[in-house]
Design an enzyme around this catalytic site. Structure first.
Site, PDB file in Angstrom:
ATOM      1  CB  ALA A  63      -0.693  -0.112   1.185  1.00  0.00           C
ATOM      2  N   GLY A 108       0.599  -4.934   0.979  1.00  0.00           N
ATOM      3  CA  GLY A 108      -0.513  -4.944   0.359  1.00  0.00           C
ATOM      4  C   GLY A 108      -0.251  -5.806  -1.099  1.00  0.00           C
ATOM      5  CD  GLU A 111      -1.923  -7.161   3.238  1.00  0.00           C
ATOM      6  OE1 GLU A 111      -1.779  -6.092   2.727  1.00  0.00           O
ATOM      7  OE2 GLU A 111      -2.598  -7.263   4.507  1.00  0.00           O
TER       8      GLU A 111
HETATM    9  N1  CAA Z   1       4.474   3.181  -1.027  1.00  0.00           N
HETATM   10  C1  CAA Z   1       4.933   4.210  -1.553  1.00  0.00           C
HETATM   11  N2  CAA Z   1       5.978   4.347  -2.585  1.00  0.00           N
HETATM   12  C2  CAA Z   1       6.762   3.149  -2.542  1.00  0.00           C
HETATM   13  C3  CAA Z   1       6.457   1.949  -2.107  1.00  0.00           C
HETATM   14  C4  CAA Z   1       5.304   1.979  -1.103  1.00  0.00           C
HETATM   15  N3  CAA Z   1       4.848   0.867  -0.600  1.00  0.00           N
HETATM   16  N4  CAA Z   1       7.297   1.001  -2.199  1.00  0.00           N
HETATM   17  C5  CAA Z   1       8.186   1.645  -3.195  1.00  0.00           C
HETATM   18  N5  CAA Z   1       8.038   3.277  -3.196  1.00  0.00           N
HETATM   19  C6  CAA Z   1       8.714   3.973  -4.120  1.00  0.00           C
HETATM   20  C7  CAA Z   1       9.799   4.581  -3.317  1.00  0.00           C
HETATM   21  O1  CAA Z   1       9.219   5.768  -2.343  1.00  0.00           O
HETATM   22  C8  CAA Z   1      10.547   5.093  -4.312  1.00  0.00           C
HETATM   23  O2  CAA Z   1       9.909   6.328  -4.757  1.00  0.00           O
HETATM   24  P1  CAA Z   1      10.812   7.581  -5.252  1.00  0.00           P
HETATM   25  O3  CAA Z   1      11.776   7.335  -6.476  1.00  0.00           O
HETATM   26  O4  CAA Z   1      10.002   8.780  -5.606  1.00  0.00           O
HETATM   27  O5  CAA Z   1      11.902   7.886  -4.120  1.00  0.00           O
HETATM   28  C9  CAA Z   1      10.359   4.134  -5.562  1.00  0.00           C
HETATM   29  O6  CAA Z   1       9.166   3.352  -5.438  1.00  0.00           O
HETATM   30  C10 CAA Z   1      11.469   3.081  -5.836  1.00  0.00           C
HETATM   31  O7  CAA Z   1      11.693   2.554  -4.578  1.00  0.00           O
HETATM   32  P2  CAA Z   1      13.054   2.427  -3.874  1.00  0.00           P
HETATM   33  O8  CAA Z   1      14.068   3.431  -4.292  1.00  0.00           O
HETATM   34  O9  CAA Z   1      12.891   2.146  -2.512  1.00  0.00           O
HETATM   35  O10 CAA Z   1      13.388   1.179  -4.570  1.00  0.00           O
HETATM   36  P3  CAA Z   1      14.557   0.033  -4.019  1.00  0.00           P
HETATM   37  O11 CAA Z   1      15.023  -0.950  -4.989  1.00  0.00           O
HETATM   38  O12 CAA Z   1      15.590   0.691  -2.984  1.00  0.00           O
HETATM   39  O13 CAA Z   1      13.668  -0.703  -2.698  1.00  0.00           O
HETATM   40  C11 CAA Z   1      11.876  -2.080  -1.653  1.00  0.00           C
HETATM   41  C12 CAA Z   1      12.586  -1.616  -3.263  1.00  0.00           C
HETATM   42  C13 CAA Z   1      12.790  -2.959  -1.057  1.00  0.00           C
HETATM   43  C14 CAA Z   1      10.724  -2.673  -2.278  1.00  0.00           C
HETATM   44  C15 CAA Z   1      11.278  -0.631  -1.229  1.00  0.00           C
HETATM   45  O14 CAA Z   1      11.008   0.446  -1.938  1.00  0.00           O
HETATM   46  C16 CAA Z   1      10.584  -0.880   0.014  1.00  0.00           C
HETATM   47  O15 CAA Z   1      10.946  -1.452   0.902  1.00  0.00           O
HETATM   48  N6  CAA Z   1       9.195  -0.416  -0.179  1.00  0.00           N
HETATM   49  C17 CAA Z   1       8.166  -0.517   0.812  1.00  0.00           C
HETATM   50  C18 CAA Z   1       7.659  -1.871   1.032  1.00  0.00           C
HETATM   51  C19 CAA Z   1       6.865  -2.083   2.108  1.00  0.00           C
HETATM   52  O16 CAA Z   1       7.080  -1.676   3.211  1.00  0.00           O
HETATM   53  N7  CAA Z   1       5.542  -2.300   1.635  1.00  0.00           N
HETATM   54  C20 CAA Z   1       4.414  -2.430   3.016  1.00  0.00           C
HETATM   55  C21 CAA Z   1       3.743  -1.137   2.698  1.00  0.00           C
HETATM   56  S1  CAA Z   1       2.477  -1.282   4.123  1.00  0.00           S
HETATM   57  C22 CAA Z   1       1.033  -2.094   3.525  1.00  0.00           C
HETATM   58  O17 CAA Z   1       1.022  -2.563   2.501  1.00  0.00           O
HETATM   59  C23 CAA Z   1       0.100  -1.940   4.428  1.00  0.00           C
HETATM   60  C24 CAA Z   1      -1.072  -2.877   4.091  1.00  0.00           C
HETATM   61  O18 CAA Z   1      -1.254  -4.223   4.427  1.00  0.00           O
HETATM   62  C25 CAA Z   1      -2.431  -2.384   3.597  1.00  0.00           C
END
Ligand code: CAA
Length: 262
Positions: A63, A108, A111
């Site tokens: 998400a 998400g 999920e």
């Molecule tokens: N939400 C918003 N933006 C996201 C995102 C997310 N979940 N995941 C990645 N992005 C965005 C980053 O902010 C980044 O944007 P910018 O280029 O504008 O900075 C872009 O995507 C690329 O991401 P990274 O630079 O972080 O890429 P990376 O290769 O270094 O890392 C990753 C990849 C490990 C997937 C890392 O992006 C990450 O950890 N993302 C978040 C994963 C996460 O925590 N997901 C769970 C969210 S909570 C949820 O989902 C709740 C629920 O159950 C409903």
């Protein structure tokens, strides 16, 4: 639509979450568009769906953390409901849905894949529920579906530790059915979808309903009644009459001719 691609390929269709710059993260707009896409699937024509993510890095990275960062308690609950409603629509969608998991399936994203009937993945896929690291619980069904799919013990370990697992471990714990090199993933999903589409469509739908409703039933006796009713329904279909006549009659051409216009 800005973030969803929908491509019809004969009797199956491919839905692509297309927000590659944010690794296909699910904001409200993506969820609304996914919901609308499902509402518009022509169920008279389409017999299976594939869901995948744009690009070669991510299925869905969760998400949208930016959107969630300022939510109040009530807004958080509403956002959870929005995701849950769309994913439940997918889970109970009348036709089978295959998740082709092409990279990160986190939060998400994991999920979303679990709301599909079948998960296959690329070798670079990564699954996880990292929410507790962000100070929240999984909110789009993760606490419920992960435990049902891989057992409570492993689900609790993944959720409490927030540790992501790689594709081979996801295969080992039964979160995915098969792994493919990236370039073979979508062709494999399409082959599976077209294979499903060749079978009797009402029977396939009834199988999905029997399995889903049976798993939600209170006990095995109730579950078997669900199966009996859906099994019985099939005997009102032309597919059953044709399928069994074709098997039994030595003269296959005669059967084909008899059912040609039905
Ligand atoms: N939400 C918003 N933006 C996201 C995102 C997310 N979940 N995941 C990645 N992005 C965005 C980053 O902010 C980044 O944007 P910018 O280029 O504008 O900075 C872009 O995507 C690329 O991401 P990274 O630079 O972080 O890429 P990376 O290769 O270094 O890392 C990753 C990849 C490990 C997937 C890392 O992006 C990450 O950890 N993302 C978040 C994963 C996460 O925590 N997901 C769970 C969210 S909570 C949820 O989902 C709740 C629920 O159950 C409903």
């Amino acid at each position: 639509m800005e973030y969803i691609l929908y491509e019809v390929k004969g009797q199956y269709a491919i839905i692509t979450i297309n927000r590659e710059k944010a690794l296909n993260a699910l904001n409200s707009q993506v969820l609304d568009e996914l919901n609308e896409t499902l509402d518009n699937v022509d169920l008279n024509e389409i017999r299976a769906l594939i869901i995948t993510g744009a690009g070669e890095k991510s299925f869905v990275a969760g998400a949208d953390i930016g959107e969630m960062s300022t939510l109040t308690k009530a807004e958080g609950e509403a956002f959870g409901k929005k995701g849950n409603d769309v994913f439940r629509k997918l889970e109970t969608f009348p036709i089978p849905v295959i998740a082709a998991v092409n990279g990160f399936a986190l939060g998400g994203g994991c999920e979303l894949s679990m709301s599909c009937d079948i998960r296959i993945a690329s070798e670079n896929a990564v699954f996880g529920q990292p929410e507790v690291g962000l100070g929240i619980t999984p909110g789009f069904g993760g606490t419920q579906r992960l435990a049902r799919l891989i057992g409570a013990g492993m689900a609790k370990q993944m959720i409490y530790t927030a540790r992501n697992i790689k594709a081979d471990e996801a295969l080992r714990v039964g979160l995915v059915n098969a792994l493919y090199p990236m370039e073979e993933l979508l062709p494999a999903a399409e082959k599976m979808a077209s294979g499903i589409a060749k079978n009797a469509p009402i029977a396939v739908r009834n199988c999905k309903k029997a399995i889903n409703d049976g798993l939600d039933a209170a006990n095995m006796d109730d579950a078997l009644v669900i199966e009996e009713k859906l099994f019985g329904d099939c005997f009102e279909t032309e597919d059953q009459k044709y399928g069994m006549a074709f098997f039994l009659d030595k003269n296959k051409e005669k059967v084909k001719e008899a059912f040609k216009n039905k």
